[in-house]
Scaffold this motif. Sequence first.
Motif: not given
Length: 315
Positions: A78-81, A292-301, A303-305
């Motif tokens: 959760v922390n990392l993603g 970056s925001r793009g890298e943040g989006a990758v991390l969130v996606l 995590f959701v996966a």
Amino acid sequence: MEAWGFFLLGLVLLALGGDSIVKGASALAQRLGASPFVAGLLLIAFGTSLPELAVNARAVWVGAQDLALGNAVGSNIVNLGLTLGVAALCAPLLVRMRLLSPLLVLLIIATLALIVLGLDGVIGRIEGGVLLLAFVAMLGFLLARGAREAEPVRGDVAAYAGPAVAWWQALLRLGIAIALLYFGAKFIVQSATTLGASLGLTPLLSGLLPVAIGSALPEVAAAVAATRRGQGDMVVGHVIGSSLFNLLVVVGGMAVFRPLPLPTSFVRLELPAAIAFAVMLLPMLRGDLRVSRGEGAVLVLAFVAWVVLEIAMLA
């Protein structure tokens, strides 16, 4: 509904207690002779992990080791993603602290070591002691490398520790924090099993998903606020330090108290998932020193996966 009420109340108490104990511990450390810089480094290393420690200690005390193990490892994912990803989506995380990259490598090594130690299905008392000693060595490394950071970074870390206050104020804050964490952990643990059963989750998955995600929500909010203030170093440092604390102190401490069974699924899925998130972050900290925001989006996606995969495996 009663279980949900106690669970949410527990989360609120943990959030309040976590904030209070960080301030109280920092003030007490300075009163005991630590410099603001050292106090700030120690807060970065494990300040945000204390609510999780309270929950896991309570879970182990009442015999719910599976819940504690799930929370400890789930909190890292959760922390990392989620935490880093959401913070970066709000504003790019600028990272100037050079010691964060080697700490991330240490996190990957520690997770790999836990996988190796758990191949026989259990983390024994001696292995738990080794994990605790590894955390002490990590603290020594943190303090030694931290002294070599650039002066602006050292100044930010010292300012993060906050001002020193009178003895009675520091002790009062700690006393209030301990009470809040005690009752927060008690309410979370007593309600999590009931909630997990109603959702079709085992105690292990209850710790891995609702408890880990729920207890991380205050950290997500704090990370977003810190990001908007330009404190990217603190956000990333908290995430890596908290993850190391969970693996080395929480898991190690549980194993020393009582040999800790490590399910095969953890060795094959959850711990490798934690490594995958850390590896994803590594080029971000070694490249342009920003998330970056793009890298943040990758991390969130990602995590959701991971959450979807965990739920799908229940079917």
